[in-house]
Motif scaffolding. Structure first.
Motif, PDB file in Angstrom:
ATOM      1  N   HIS A   1       7.776  -5.060  10.568  1.00 37.37           N
ATOM      2  CA  HIS A   1       8.040  -3.989  11.244  1.00 37.37           C
ATOM      3  C   HIS A   1       9.276  -2.944  10.827  1.00 37.37           C
ATOM      4  CE1 HIS A   1       8.776  -1.558  15.074  1.00 37.37           C
ATOM      5  NE2 HIS A   1       7.969  -1.322  14.756  1.00 37.37           N
TER       6      HIS A   1
ATOM      7  N   THR B   1       0.023  -4.416   1.872  1.00 38.34           N
ATOM      8  CA  THR B   1      -0.334  -5.607   2.273  1.00 38.34           C
ATOM      9  C   THR B   1      -0.073  -6.941   1.138  1.00 38.34           C
ATOM     10  OG1 THR B   1      -2.346  -4.788   3.672  1.00 38.34           O
ATOM     11  CG2 THR B   1      -2.215  -7.394   3.201  1.00 38.34           C
TER      12      THR B   1
ATOM     13  N   TRP C   1       2.030  -7.714   6.079  1.00 39.01           N
ATOM     14  CA  TRP C   1       1.992  -6.050   5.808  1.00 39.01           C
ATOM     15  C   TRP C   1       2.962  -5.379   6.570  1.00 39.01           C
ATOM     16  CZ3 TRP C   1       0.863  -2.457   9.649  1.00 39.01           C
ATOM     17  CH2 TRP C   1       0.524  -2.775  10.817  1.00 39.01           C
TER      18      TRP C   1
ATOM     19  N   LYS D   1       3.160  -8.462  10.705  1.00 40.79           N
ATOM     20  CA  LYS D   1       3.733  -7.196  10.435  1.00 40.79           C
ATOM     21  C   LYS D   1       5.170  -7.147  10.047  1.00 40.79           C
ATOM     22  CE  LYS D   1       3.935  -2.288  12.032  1.00 40.79           C
ATOM     23  NZ  LYS D   1       3.990  -1.283  12.777  1.00 40.79           N
TER      24      LYS D   1
ATOM     25  N   LYS E   1       0.063   1.839   4.155  1.00 39.54           N
ATOM     26  CA  LYS E   1       0.223   0.578   4.409  1.00 39.54           C
ATOM     27  C   LYS E   1      -0.068  -0.373   3.450  1.00 39.54           C
ATOM     28  CE  LYS E   1      -2.474  -2.793   7.276  1.00 39.54           C
ATOM     29  NZ  LYS E   1      -3.743  -3.041   8.057  1.00 39.54           N
TER      30      LYS E   1
END
Length: 167
Positions: A87, A164, A121, A85, A162
């Motif tokens: 972040h 990816t 992601w 991730k 989200k």
């Protein structure tokens, strides 16, 4: 020259001051009364930083360019799921449009691959068109949409995607 330097607890004051400088110009319009201090205080206080630094399988960096600290990058790796991730990625607006974001993203992808991730992601505000265009150029696709549950963000600006990318 662009490089990444680890964020440490000893550098908390530097992190906090950096985020006070670079977060509001990009995001204050999302917050009721344009007051994003609650978010900055909740995410960049010393206790939260200590927790994030203790998390296994994560990397937290200051982004430096020509000896100036211009942003942050935080990656959280999930080895069992073989995913990373992204972040946090924040760059000072004064340094955007110079190809530095692409260089940072390339470094993030390299780190994710070194951690044996097959995907990377992130989550992005659906109203941040510049960021969304950047992530799409970098090969990310929208895989999910939802709304944040922050009462202090204007209700019509809580949308998130989200995104990816396969590595």
């Amino acid at each position: 020259m662009l490089n990444l330097q680890p964020v440490t607890l000893a550098k908390h004051a530097n992190l906090y001051a950096l985020m006070l400088r670079i977060y509001p110009p990009a995001y204050q319009q999302l917050w009721v009364n344009q007051d994003c201090n609650w978010y900055i205080n909740s995410q960049y206080n010393k206790d939260n930083l200590k927790e994030e630094l203790q998390l296994a399988h994560s990397n937290y960096y200051f982004i430096q360019f020509n000896n100036s600290t211009i942003g942050i990058l935080r990656l959280v790796h999930q080895p069992i799921k073989k995913t990373t991730k992204l972040h946090r990625l924040y760059l000072d607006q004064d340094y955007q449009g110079q190809g530095l974001g692409k260089k940072v993203m390339t470094l993030a992808i390299t780190i994710a691959k070194q951690k044996l991730s097959k995907t990377i992601w992130l989550e992005a505000m659906d109203t941040q068109t510049q960021a969304l265009q950047f992530y799409k150029k970098m090969g990310f696709i929208i895989t999910e949409a939802y709304a944040l549950d922050f009462d202090l963000i204007h209700p019509n600006l809580r949308g998130m995607y989200k995104m990816t990318k396969q590595l």
